[in-house]
Design a protein around this motif. Sequence first.
Motif, PDB file in Angstrom:
ATOM      1  N   HIS A   1       0.834  -1.200   0.000  1.00 48.11           N
ATOM      2  CA  HIS A   1       0.000   0.000   0.000  1.00 48.11           C
ATOM      3  C   HIS A   1       0.873   1.256   0.000  1.00 48.11           C
ATOM      4  O   HIS A   1       0.570   2.229  -0.697  1.00 48.11           O
TER       5      HIS A   1
ATOM      6  N   ARG B   1       0.924   4.206  -2.822  1.00 49.15           N
ATOM      7  CA  ARG B   1       0.782   5.638  -2.537  1.00 49.15           C
ATOM      8  C   ARG B   1       1.918   6.429  -3.174  1.00 49.15           C
ATOM      9  O   ARG B   1       1.697   7.513  -3.717  1.00 49.15           O
TER      10      ARG B   1
ATOM     11  N   THR C   1       1.527   9.279  -5.996  1.00 47.29           N
ATOM     12  CA  THR C   1       2.072  10.620  -5.782  1.00 47.29           C
ATOM     13  C   THR C   1       2.972  11.017  -6.940  1.00 47.29           C
ATOM     14  O   THR C   1       2.903  12.144  -7.441  1.00 47.29           O
TER      15      THR C   1
END
Length: 118
Positions: free
Chosen positions: A99, A103, A107
Amino acid sequence: MKTYAELNSLLVDDYLDLLNIAKQLGDEEWKDAILQALKEEVDANHHVDSTEVRQDLWNQFEDINEQMHELLLQLKQADHPEEKEQIIELIWGLKIDRHAITRKLETMSRASAGAHKG
């Protein structure tokens, strides 16, 4: 051995952890020092090729998926509840790692899309 991108990511994560502690303690001077150090670190590493970093993250993501697959196979063959519990804990740890990588990739994608617009 960790790649440059992994080490840099760990360093930034450490700065963010320290920043959270400084905020919780209400230490504005420390918080400002951490923010300045973090900004300097990001600026110093801005030259790193994002394609290389992105590929490194995808490689980590794939490695985690392979590890999870192996653990799921072990879980199916596990006989004892303690063994099953240990395997499940390892799987959860890998899910958290995966996870975090997701992320970071999101980003990077948003930053890349924003850079192309500007």
